[in-house]
Design a protein around this motif. Sequence first.
Motif, PDB file in Angstrom:
ATOM      1  N   GLY A 169       0.814  -1.372   0.096  1.00  0.00           N
ATOM      2  CA  GLY A 169       0.106  -0.011   0.077  1.00  0.00           C
ATOM      3  C   GLY A 169       0.625   1.326   0.045  1.00  0.00           C
ATOM      4  O   GLY A 169       0.607   2.005   0.672  1.00  0.00           O
ATOM      5  N   GLY A 170       1.967   1.389  -0.787  1.00  0.00           N
ATOM      6  CA  GLY A 170       2.530   2.484  -0.922  1.00  0.00           C
ATOM      7  C   GLY A 170       4.000   2.671  -0.023  1.00  0.00           C
ATOM      8  O   GLY A 170       4.852   3.205  -0.362  1.00  0.00           O
ATOM      9  N   ASN A 171       3.995   1.654   0.905  1.00  0.00           N
ATOM     10  CA  ASN A 171       5.362   1.168   1.516  1.00  0.00           C
ATOM     11  C   ASN A 171       5.988   0.213   1.001  1.00  0.00           C
ATOM     12  O   ASN A 171       5.295  -0.861   0.553  1.00  0.00           O
ATOM     13  CB  ASN A 171       4.994   1.162   3.050  1.00  0.00           C
ATOM     14  CG  ASN A 171       4.343   2.441   3.639  1.00  0.00           C
ATOM     15  OD1 ASN A 171       5.028   3.637   3.255  1.00  0.00           O
ATOM     16  ND2 ASN A 171       3.730   2.194   4.715  1.00  0.00           N
ATOM     17  N   PHE A 172       7.267   0.093   1.024  1.00  0.00           N
ATOM     18  CA  PHE A 172       8.128  -1.004   0.394  1.00  0.00           C
ATOM     19  C   PHE A 172       8.865  -1.678   1.640  1.00  0.00           C
ATOM     20  O   PHE A 172       9.620  -0.770   2.173  1.00  0.00           O
ATOM     21  CB  PHE A 172       8.633  -0.657  -1.007  1.00  0.00           C
ATOM     22  CG  PHE A 172       7.995   0.017  -1.941  1.00  0.00           C
ATOM     23  CD1 PHE A 172       7.269  -0.855  -2.764  1.00  0.00           C
ATOM     24  CD2 PHE A 172       7.616   1.219  -1.978  1.00  0.00           C
ATOM     25  CE1 PHE A 172       6.689  -0.426  -3.906  1.00  0.00           C
ATOM     26  CE2 PHE A 172       6.890   1.876  -2.884  1.00  0.00           C
ATOM     27  CZ  PHE A 172       6.344   0.779  -3.812  1.00  0.00           C
ATOM     28  N   PHE A 173       8.995  -2.923   1.626  1.00  0.00           N
ATOM     29  CA  PHE A 173       9.771  -3.740   2.662  1.00  0.00           C
ATOM     30  C   PHE A 173      10.471  -4.952   2.062  1.00  0.00           C
ATOM     31  O   PHE A 173      10.137  -5.410   1.091  1.00  0.00           O
ATOM     32  CB  PHE A 173       8.924  -4.387   3.693  1.00  0.00           C
ATOM     33  CG  PHE A 173       8.160  -3.356   4.320  1.00  0.00           C
ATOM     34  CD1 PHE A 173       8.536  -2.810   5.432  1.00  0.00           C
ATOM     35  CD2 PHE A 173       6.877  -2.916   3.889  1.00  0.00           C
ATOM     36  CE1 PHE A 173       7.909  -1.816   6.399  1.00  0.00           C
ATOM     37  CE2 PHE A 173       6.033  -1.945   4.596  1.00  0.00           C
ATOM     38  CZ  PHE A 173       6.564  -1.396   5.849  1.00  0.00           C
ATOM     39  N   ARG A 174      11.940  -5.036   2.288  1.00  0.00           N
ATOM     40  CA  ARG A 174      12.791  -5.899   1.835  1.00  0.00           C
ATOM     41  C   ARG A 174      13.145  -7.138   3.139  1.00  0.00           C
ATOM     42  O   ARG A 174      13.176  -6.774   4.406  1.00  0.00           O
ATOM     43  CB  ARG A 174      13.904  -5.298   1.533  1.00  0.00           C
ATOM     44  CG  ARG A 174      14.701  -6.353   0.890  1.00  0.00           C
ATOM     45  CD  ARG A 174      15.858  -5.479   0.456  1.00  0.00           C
ATOM     46  NE  ARG A 174      16.855  -6.553  -0.343  1.00  0.00           N
ATOM     47  CZ  ARG A 174      17.950  -6.225  -0.911  1.00  0.00           C
ATOM     48  NH1 ARG A 174      18.560  -4.939  -1.209  1.00  0.00           N
ATOM     49  NH2 ARG A 174      18.589  -7.174  -1.617  1.00  0.00           N
TER      50      ARG A 174
END
Length: 118
Positions: A88-93
């Motif tokens: 939702g607009g945030n990105f996580f690795r």
Amino acid sequence: MFDLLRQKQVMLILAVAVVAGVSVPIEAGQVVVRKSSEPFDAFAVRDQVLREDEWRQALRMQQQINILQSLPIGCIPMVRPYAYYSCGGNFFRPYQYQNKELYIQIDPLDSESPSLNK
């Protein structure tokens, strides 16, 4: 007589101004007084102040990092340029730490990366 009265008024005004100026609190920080016979290493003090400043900066940087133990519902797995999740607009690795998978927030990537769902 008039000059003497005027002179007393001016002196009274000056006295009030001096007293008012002296009574204003002023803070200068910590002051350390040492005897000249005591050894003092100014370079060690400088190095300690620099280490404390670096520590404060590291804490500020760490507070800006968003680390999650689990992803929110509805995240889309992405594969390029590396594996990450769009939430939702945030990105996580994903990141392995002490045999656990954590998710660290990363900056947005280009929207043309294909997802695993396609």
